[in-house]
Design an enzyme around this catalytic site. Structure first.
Site, PDB file in Angstrom:
ATOM      1  N   GLY A  88      35.638  37.662  38.326  1.00  0.00           N
ATOM      2  CA  GLY A  88      37.340  36.999  38.905  1.00  0.00           C
ATOM      3  C   GLY A  88      36.743  35.786  39.492  1.00  0.00           C
ATOM      4  O   GLY A  88      37.334  35.302  40.355  1.00  0.00           O
ATOM      5  N   ARG A  89      35.660  35.865  40.013  1.00  0.00           N
ATOM      6  CA  ARG A  89      34.471  35.234  41.375  1.00  0.00           C
ATOM      7  C   ARG A  89      33.536  35.246  41.285  1.00  0.00           C
ATOM      8  O   ARG A  89      32.231  34.908  42.053  1.00  0.00           O
ATOM      9  CB  ARG A  89      35.439  35.934  42.428  1.00  0.00           C
ATOM     10  CG  ARG A  89      35.050  37.140  42.834  1.00  0.00           C
ATOM     11  CD  ARG A  89      35.297  37.291  44.713  1.00  0.00           C
ATOM     12  NE  ARG A  89      35.286  38.866  44.455  1.00  0.00           N
ATOM     13  CZ  ARG A  89      34.684  39.560  45.213  1.00  0.00           C
ATOM     14  NH1 ARG A  89      34.909  38.746  46.531  1.00  0.00           N
ATOM     15  NH2 ARG A  89      35.163  41.143  45.700  1.00  0.00           N
ATOM     16  N   ASP A 120      41.556  34.748  44.648  1.00  0.00           N
ATOM     17  CA  ASP A 120      41.477  32.933  44.577  1.00  0.00           C
ATOM     18  C   ASP A 120      39.916  32.739  44.732  1.00  0.00           C
ATOM     19  O   ASP A 120      39.310  31.842  44.892  1.00  0.00           O
ATOM     20  CB  ASP A 120      41.301  32.578  46.306  1.00  0.00           C
ATOM     21  CG  ASP A 120      40.756  33.587  47.427  1.00  0.00           C
ATOM     22  OD1 ASP A 120      39.935  34.581  46.512  1.00  0.00           O
ATOM     23  OD2 ASP A 120      41.113  33.611  48.062  1.00  0.00           O
ATOM     24  N   ASP A 243      34.524  49.678  35.597  1.00  0.00           N
ATOM     25  CA  ASP A 243      34.738  48.264  36.009  1.00  0.00           C
ATOM     26  C   ASP A 243      33.515  47.902  36.846  1.00  0.00           C
ATOM     27  O   ASP A 243      32.673  46.937  36.771  1.00  0.00           O
ATOM     28  CB  ASP A 243      35.935  46.796  35.743  1.00  0.00           C
ATOM     29  CG  ASP A 243      36.326  47.643  37.181  1.00  0.00           C
ATOM     30  OD1 ASP A 243      37.081  48.629  37.530  1.00  0.00           O
ATOM     31  OD2 ASP A 243      36.584  46.464  37.892  1.00  0.00           O
ATOM     32  N   ASP A 253      28.843  46.324  42.693  1.00  0.00           N
ATOM     33  CA  ASP A 253      29.795  45.906  43.061  1.00  0.00           C
ATOM     34  C   ASP A 253      30.034  46.337  44.409  1.00  0.00           C
ATOM     35  O   ASP A 253      31.087  47.299  44.902  1.00  0.00           O
ATOM     36  CB  ASP A 253      31.181  46.285  42.098  1.00  0.00           C
ATOM     37  CG  ASP A 253      31.352  44.772  41.342  1.00  0.00           C
ATOM     38  OD1 ASP A 253      30.249  43.984  41.367  1.00  0.00           O
ATOM     39  OD2 ASP A 253      32.048  44.609  40.607  1.00  0.00           O
TER      40      ASP A 253
HETATM   41  P1  AMP Z   1      36.581  45.174  42.565  1.00  0.00           P
HETATM   42  O1  AMP Z   1      37.065  46.545  42.744  1.00  0.00           O
HETATM   43  O2  AMP Z   1      36.201  44.427  43.770  1.00  0.00           O
HETATM   44  O3  AMP Z   1      35.059  45.398  41.498  1.00  0.00           O
HETATM   45  O4  AMP Z   1      37.541  44.136  41.328  1.00  0.00           O
HETATM   46  C1  AMP Z   1      37.891  44.273  40.776  1.00  0.00           C
HETATM   47  C2  AMP Z   1      38.394  43.336  39.798  1.00  0.00           C
HETATM   48  O5  AMP Z   1      39.409  42.131  40.545  1.00  0.00           O
HETATM   49  C3  AMP Z   1      37.448  42.628  39.399  1.00  0.00           C
HETATM   50  O6  AMP Z   1      37.376  41.696  38.092  1.00  0.00           O
HETATM   51  C4  AMP Z   1      36.998  40.646  40.395  1.00  0.00           C
HETATM   52  O7  AMP Z   1      36.206  40.386  39.811  1.00  0.00           O
HETATM   53  C5  AMP Z   1      38.722  40.712  40.794  1.00  0.00           C
HETATM   54  N1  AMP Z   1      37.917  40.145  42.258  1.00  0.00           N
HETATM   55  C6  AMP Z   1      38.372  40.600  42.986  1.00  0.00           C
HETATM   56  N2  AMP Z   1      38.592  39.752  44.093  1.00  0.00           N
HETATM   57  C7  AMP Z   1      38.835  39.050  43.805  1.00  0.00           C
HETATM   58  C8  AMP Z   1      38.957  37.497  44.667  1.00  0.00           C
HETATM   59  N3  AMP Z   1      38.716  37.608  45.754  1.00  0.00           N
HETATM   60  N4  AMP Z   1      39.227  37.059  43.696  1.00  0.00           N
HETATM   61  C9  AMP Z   1      39.618  36.916  42.406  1.00  0.00           C
HETATM   62  N5  AMP Z   1      39.785  37.813  41.412  1.00  0.00           N
HETATM   63  C10 AMP Z   1      39.089  39.242  42.389  1.00  0.00           C
HETATM   64 MG    MG Z   2      34.590  45.123  40.349  1.00  0.00          MG
END
Ligand code: AMP
Ligand code: MG
Length: 479
Positions: A88-89, A120, A243, A253
């Site tokens: 996502g980023r 974002d 994930d 992550d």
């Molecule tokens: P995480 O729990 O941080 O591993 O994130 C879970 C999902 O949310 C993943 O697909 C990330 O890429 C997405 N994600 C987390 N933060 C953001 C952000 N600020 N903008 C876009 N996608 C995000």
């Molecule tokens: Mg993640």
């Protein structure tokens, strides 16, 4: 920079990735490079043009042969199917080989991608500093992890609970492959793509596995070893969603992670984790649950009973691996019959008394057999427990039976009982400095955490128990 890129992920079915354009940070400033990561990649600080590197990582400069892709994956979050997720980023800028090893460089915080969902695509300084330092700290502890090459500050405003500044971390790993890539193909019914993904993964990353089953067996082993390593240093990941599970058995992550300070097996480091699904003591079970989610995706290729057999290998492998690490921490040269009891009883005492995890084991490196007073420095700072004396006598007996030279034992113990881990309050101090574009603390701590077993006497005050007011700072998922 002349890099000979070998962008293997692009050979996978187009379903698994999208080409993207990064959103550059405003006024990017290089806060730190990891010399250890550079060295691993075969680069040197003198050999690279830092400005050029920052421009490339920030997306304002192209290098021949590069790529700009984000990958598509799915996953189970907090035990529930979450559907499609994806980078996502994060944007992958390319892969290359060095001394037979594959290195992929990916920036995190590079702006919107097709997988940003409600986000974002940006990252704030706070979470980027934590990921940068902890990646390198874990590598130095000998724990499989994604690496961090660089941390860059930006001047954009990013809205979280309050307005914060943007940042970017350049991560490095052999591959971004997660359990979630397989879950995507399986649950969205793309059998041909799943098959290609399996072949790709096996050929490139598990060349010693002759069959799918052998590859899965190795994934189970690596995952068990990874969690054993976490438990042996008191690391709680905080968001063990599928994930966030690497197919290669890497820590990946870094979000609301934490190292145990006052030891509690039920410690929760992520304040969005209301029920403690990802508490410290549950990590082995969660890893097994996650492996089950992964192995479900292989039901088209491997007999169900055989998959269940693979899952059955997780617990004994984890226990072996954990006991090996813990007996190293106790300075034992080999594993003895009752060592498992000795170790679990110790963990029980640590939990009951909430002793500082890192400080306890480091203090034990100065222990002299039969001399409880050699732990005096520990008791000056931690509550005494009468029940520890009988434990210590069992430990004495065990050490005598072991017969290792005491000087040699202590030397070995110091190698596996770090003096320093990235305590949240240390990270907090560094974050506050980096938010003012002051990189001195960051560089100092990077240096300490890259050799955490060494003394670094000027940082002594961070080796002992965290002062109560600064203990267990809660960290949220918001990043
Ligand atoms: P995480 O729990 O941080 O591993 O994130 C879970 C999902 O949310 C993943 O697909 C990330 O890429 C997405 N994600 C987390 N933060 C953001 C952000 N600020 N903008 C876009 N996608 C995000
Ligand atoms: Mg993640």
């Amino acid at each position: 920079m002349g890099i000979s890129f070998d962008n293997s992920f692009q050979r996978l079915p187009p379903l698994l990735f999208e080409r993207v354009e990064p959103t550059p940070l405003k006024n990017p400033k290089l806060m730190a490079l990891s010399p250890a990561c550079l060295r691993d990649m075969g680069w040197s600080e003198d050999g690279i043009d830092a400005n050029e590197l920052v421009e490339w990582l920030n997306g304002t400069r192209h290098w021949p042969g590069e790529q700009r892709i984000s990958t598509r994956y799915a996953g189970h979050q907090f035990g529930v199917w979450a559907g499609q997720l994806g980078d996502g980023r994060a944007i992958s800028l390319g892969e290359f080989l060095h001394q037979g090893r594959r290195f992929e460089i990916q920036t995190k915080g590079s702006g919107l991608t097709p997988f940003s969902r409600m986000g974002d695509g940006k990252a704030v300084i706070r979470s980027s500093v934590r990921e940068f330092l902890c990646s390198e700290a874990m590598a130095a502890l000998g724990i499989p992890t994604t690496r961090a090459l660089a941390l860059i500050n930006g001047e954009d405003e990013v809205e979280r609970e309050s307005v914060e500044r943007s940042a970017l971390v350049a991560r490095v790993f052999p591959s971004n492959l997660r359990f979630g890539h397989f879950e995507y193909c399986f649950h969205f019914d793309h059998p041909a793509e799943l098959k290609e993904l399996e072949a790709y993964t096996r050929t490139l990353f598990f060349p010693e596995a002759a069959t799918t089953e052998e590859m899965l067996e190795e994934i189970v082993r690596r995952t068990a070893d990874l969690i054993a390593a976490w438990q042996s240093v008191g690391f709680a990941h905080g968001v063990m969603n599928t994930d966030n599970m690497s197919i290669l058995g890497l820590t990946i992550d870094y979000g609301p992670f934490g190292f145990l300070e006052n030891t509690r097996l039920d410690h929760i480091c992520n304040h969005s984790d209301h029920r403690g699904r990802y508490s410290f003591g549950k990590q082995p079970n969660i890893a097994l649950w996650n492996l089950e989610r992964l192995l479900v995706c292989f039901t088209p290729f491997v007999d169900r009973d055989r998959l269940l057999g693979l899952l059955g290998q997780f617990a004994p492998r984890f226990t072996d691996s954990w006991l090996r690490r813990m007996s190293d921490k106790l300075g034992l040269s080999h594993q003895g019959e009752k060592d498992a009891d000795l170790i679990t009883d110790l963990i029980g005492l640590m939990h009951e008394n909430e002793w500082d995890f890192t400080f306890f084991f480091r203090s034990l490196c100065s222990y002299e057999t039969g001399k409880p007073e050699s732990l005096e420095a520990f008791w000056r700072r931690q509550p005494k427990d009468e029940a520890f004396d009988p434990w210590l006598r069992r430990y004495d007996e065990r050490l005598i039976r072991d017969g290792m030279d005491p000087g040699e034992r202590r030397k070995r113990q110091r190698k596996v009982n770090p003096k320093y881990v990235l305590r949240n309050h240390i990270a907090q101090d560094v974050i506050e400095a980096v938010e003012k574009d002051d990189d001195r603390q960051l560089r100092r701590w990077l240096n300490v955490l890259l050799s955490p077993d060494e003394e670094h006497p000027e940082f002594d005050s961070f080796a002992g128990p965290t002062p109560p007011a600064r203990r267990n700072l809660m960290v949220s998922c918001s990043s």
